[in-house]
Scaffold this active site. Structure first.
Site, PDB file in Angstrom:
ATOM      1  CG  HIS A   1      -2.059   0.936   1.097  1.00  0.00           C
ATOM      2  ND1 HIS A   1      -1.966   2.280   1.396  1.00  0.00           N
ATOM      3  CD2 HIS A   1      -3.318   0.721   0.658  1.00  0.00           C
ATOM      4  CE1 HIS A   1      -3.138   2.844   1.152  1.00  0.00           C
ATOM      5  NE2 HIS A   1      -3.976   1.932   0.698  1.00  0.00           N
TER       6      HIS A   1
ATOM      7  CG  ASP B   1      -8.536  -4.524  -2.621  1.00  0.00           C
ATOM      8  OD1 ASP B   1      -9.727  -4.351  -2.331  1.00  0.00           O
ATOM      9  OD2 ASP B   1      -7.849  -3.674  -3.219  1.00  0.00           O
TER      10      ASP B   1
HETATM   11  N1  ACO Z   1       4.005  -7.719  -4.622  1.00  0.00           N
HETATM   12  C1  ACO Z   1       5.345  -7.728  -4.804  1.00  0.00           C
HETATM   13  N2  ACO Z   1       6.128  -6.641  -4.701  1.00  0.00           N
HETATM   14  C2  ACO Z   1       5.515  -5.488  -4.394  1.00  0.00           C
HETATM   15  C3  ACO Z   1       4.143  -5.399  -4.194  1.00  0.00           C
HETATM   16  C4  ACO Z   1       3.384  -6.566  -4.314  1.00  0.00           C
HETATM   17  N3  ACO Z   1       2.038  -6.566  -4.129  1.00  0.00           N
HETATM   18  N4  ACO Z   1       3.803  -4.128  -3.913  1.00  0.00           N
HETATM   19  C5  ACO Z   1       4.947  -3.425  -3.932  1.00  0.00           C
HETATM   20  N5  ACO Z   1       5.995  -4.261  -4.222  1.00  0.00           N
HETATM   21  C6  ACO Z   1       7.413  -3.886  -4.284  1.00  0.00           C
HETATM   22  C7  ACO Z   1       7.751  -3.193  -5.587  1.00  0.00           C
HETATM   23  O1  ACO Z   1       8.147  -4.112  -6.570  1.00  0.00           O
HETATM   24  C8  ACO Z   1       8.850  -2.265  -5.145  1.00  0.00           C
HETATM   25  O2  ACO Z   1      10.019  -3.014  -5.011  1.00  0.00           O
HETATM   26  P1  ACO Z   1      11.462  -2.382  -5.425  1.00  0.00           P
HETATM   27  O3  ACO Z   1      11.694  -1.286  -4.434  1.00  0.00           O
HETATM   28  O4  ACO Z   1      12.410  -3.507  -5.341  1.00  0.00           O
HETATM   29  O5  ACO Z   1      11.308  -1.859  -6.843  1.00  0.00           O
HETATM   30  C9  ACO Z   1       8.438  -1.841  -3.744  1.00  0.00           C
HETATM   31  O6  ACO Z   1       7.638  -2.936  -3.237  1.00  0.00           O
HETATM   32  C10 ACO Z   1       7.623  -0.563  -3.701  1.00  0.00           C
HETATM   33  O7  ACO Z   1       6.496  -0.732  -4.557  1.00  0.00           O
HETATM   34  P2  ACO Z   1       5.830   0.410  -5.414  1.00  0.00           P
HETATM   35  O8  ACO Z   1       5.106  -0.223  -6.553  1.00  0.00           O
HETATM   36  O9  ACO Z   1       6.838   1.459  -5.721  1.00  0.00           O
HETATM   37  O10 ACO Z   1       4.801   0.995  -4.336  1.00  0.00           O
HETATM   38  P3  ACO Z   1       3.583   1.950  -4.644  1.00  0.00           P
HETATM   39  O11 ACO Z   1       3.314   2.682  -3.393  1.00  0.00           O
HETATM   40  O12 ACO Z   1       3.808   2.738  -5.877  1.00  0.00           O
HETATM   41  O13 ACO Z   1       2.391   0.922  -4.969  1.00  0.00           O
HETATM   42  C11 ACO Z   1       0.596  -0.556  -4.713  1.00  0.00           C
HETATM   43  C12 ACO Z   1       1.413   0.574  -4.084  1.00  0.00           C
HETATM   44  C13 ACO Z   1       0.118  -0.146  -6.111  1.00  0.00           C
HETATM   45  C14 ACO Z   1      -0.628  -0.815  -3.856  1.00  0.00           C
HETATM   46  C15 ACO Z   1       1.464  -1.818  -4.805  1.00  0.00           C
HETATM   47  O14 ACO Z   1       1.834  -2.223  -3.511  1.00  0.00           O
HETATM   48  C16 ACO Z   1       0.799  -2.959  -5.544  1.00  0.00           C
HETATM   49  O15 ACO Z   1       0.866  -3.034  -6.781  1.00  0.00           O
HETATM   50  N6  ACO Z   1       0.070  -3.876  -4.811  1.00  0.00           N
HETATM   51  C17 ACO Z   1      -0.651  -4.931  -5.457  1.00  0.00           C
HETATM   52  C18 ACO Z   1      -1.993  -4.397  -5.966  1.00  0.00           C
HETATM   53  C19 ACO Z   1      -2.944  -4.121  -4.832  1.00  0.00           C
HETATM   54  O16 ACO Z   1      -3.155  -4.924  -3.935  1.00  0.00           O
HETATM   55  N7  ACO Z   1      -3.596  -2.966  -4.911  1.00  0.00           N
HETATM   56  C20 ACO Z   1      -4.600  -2.557  -3.938  1.00  0.00           C
HETATM   57  C21 ACO Z   1      -4.101  -1.387  -3.126  1.00  0.00           C
HETATM   58  S1  ACO Z   1      -5.221  -0.993  -1.848  1.00  0.00           S
HETATM   59  C22 ACO Z   1      -6.491  -0.265  -2.623  1.00  0.00           C
HETATM   60  O17 ACO Z   1      -6.382   0.378  -3.628  1.00  0.00           O
HETATM   61  C23 ACO Z   1      -7.755  -0.451  -2.063  1.00  0.00           C
END
Ligand code: ACO
Length: 401
Positions: A279, A336
């Site tokens: 998140h 979620d």
């Molecule tokens: N699985 C694996 N790795 C992840 C995940 C995940 N679900 N989420 C983040 N990471 C990793 C990224 O690869 C990144 O790694 P790095 O630093 O080695 O490149 C690091 O964690 C940071 O991730 P970002 O994508 O930069 O974080 P951001 O804050 O932009 O994204 C998000 C947040 C979109 C929610 C992300 O965690 C994600 O894609 N989660 C999966 C989708 C999801 O569950 N979305 C629902 C969010 S809650 C809602 O909207 C109700």
């Protein structure tokens, strides 16, 4: 590319893709402390609201800023109850969509169309217009959502039964049939009401920011919320709840090897993320996820259902919470992760999961839009850019290229 030189050259001070560190507004609606895992609506802790309140009361709280008195609540609930019908012409819209249409664009299209049916009350600056649009939206979204579902299964639409509560009415319109009595299961109604509360607002997330940005041009409430529904549909936002189920089903179909899947996530295989994890704001356990996880066990056992996918989800969580990749990045289950399992036990097909999120999030969108339009400091949302393209060049006629 030297971004700081470009910023300087263009006279800008910040470049913040994804608005990771940019506040776009002030707001008195929802408080999140992402490090501590705290979420409050108008000062009330989410767990307390989920336990003691109901969705309509929470909607009132978010929109009007205080918990209603009994009289205010009855009046509000009555108004919402009396606006659940859709215009017969709007009902015909559903005929135009293909049977296999995803219900999210159908939902958004029908909400957008509301602004053609209620042209007499679209002025964002008129409090009476805003109030009646608020009630209409809250009342009609579940009807639209139920019809979007009915369309996919080819069943007739049911008129709302306004002797029923908000959630009960929605369940009956979704799962009921005209010739058969439909008994609303109180376990399902109570659990769905609680899930709606948990989704009701979450400050400046992607869909809410969309609602605000569209509304900042003084576009009407229906148009703004319609845009928010599209923003919610993406798998990184509300669409994650159905993506989680798809992921769990895939793991089950491949033999249930959770460790192997986690390895693929850690290796950053193209397109493989642990959906329902991570998140932007929470760097601790999402307080909503904690409530949903408990609820999943409770609801499934009260409905007398067991689900292999719930076991897989719990194994995934255990695996991830003990793995350095997830620990270092502070990745925890978000709201979620477990919701889809409850929706599935209730009988909803996967494409409807994000629609349920939209019904829950609606009062937040409305409250945020109202807060913004009522604030004299509001300006049209208009971010700048750092231009990285060609400098001026002369036009070359097509014969010379
Ligand atoms: N699985 C694996 N790795 C992840 C995940 C995940 N679900 N989420 C983040 N990471 C990793 C990224 O690869 C990144 O790694 P790095 O630093 O080695 O490149 C690091 O964690 C940071 O991730 P970002 O994508 O930069 O974080 P951001 O804050 O932009 O994204 C998000 C947040 C979109 C929610 C992300 O965690 C994600 O894609 N989660 C999966 C989708 C999801 O569950 N979305 C629902 C969010 S809650 C809602 O909207 C109700």
């Amino acid at each position: 590319m030297d971004i700081s030189a470009l910023l300087k050259a263009t006279g800008h001070v910040t470049l913040d893709p994804g608005y990771v560190n940019t506040g776009a507004c002030t707001s008195a609606i929802t408080y999140i402390d992402g490090d501590a895992g705290v979420l409050r609506y108008r000062g009330y802790p989410i767990a307390e609201l989920a336990e003691k309140s109901n969705f309509l009361e929470v909607s009132y709280l978010l929109i009007y800023g205080a918990l209603p008195t009994q009289e205010q609540y009855d009046d509000f609930a009555d108004k919402v109850r009396r606006h659940t019908l859709l215009d017969e012409d709007l009902k015909r819209f559903f005929d135009g969509f293909p049977r296999d249409a995803h219900p999210m664009p159908v939902l958004s299209s029908a909400v957008s169309a509301l602004s053609t049916f209620y042209q007499d009350s679209l002025d964002p600056a008129d409090p009476e217009h805003v109030d009646i649009s608020t009630v209409r939206l809250l009342a009609k979204l579940p009807t639209i959502a139920a019809y979007a579902y009915k369309k996919t299964v080819g069943q007739p639409f049911l008129y709302p039964d306004n002797s029923l509560g908000y959630v009960e009415n929605f369940l009956r319109m979704t799962f009921g049939l005209p010739a058969e009595p439909y008994e609303v299961d109180p376990v399902v109604a109570e659990a769905l009401d609680r899930l709606f509360i948990l989704h009701a607002d979450h400050e400046q997330n992607c869909s809410t920011s969309t609602v605000r940005l569209v509304g900042s041009s003084q576009a009407n409430l229906f148009a703004s919320v319609s845009a928010g529904i599209h923003a919610l549909s993406g798998p990184l936002h509300g669409g994650a709840n159905s993506a989680v189920l798809d992921m769990l089903e895939r793991i089950a179909a491949e033999g249930g090897d959770v460790g192997h899947f986690v390895e693929r996530v850690k290796n950053k295989e193209r397109g493989v993320r642990l959906m329902g994890f991570g998140h932007r704001v929470y760097k601790n356990y999402d307080p909503r996820a904690a409530i949903v996880k408990k609820s999943a066990d409770d609801v499934l056992s009260r409905l007398g259902k067991s689900d292999q996918l719930l076991d897989i989800a719990k194994q995934l969580e255990d695996f991830a919470l003990n793995d350095d990749y997830f620990i270092e990045r502070k990745l925890y289950p978000n709201v979620d992760f477990y919701t889809g399992l409850i929706y599935r036990a209730m009988g909803f097909p996967t494409p409807m999961f994000t629609v349920l999120f939209a019904i829950g999030r609606l009062p937040g969108w409305i409250a945020q839009w109202r807060e913004m339009t009522a604030d004299p400091a509001t300006k049209i949302g208009r971010p700048r850019q750092v231009y990285t393209g060609e400098q001026e060049r002369g036009f070359v006629p097509i014969s010379n290229r």
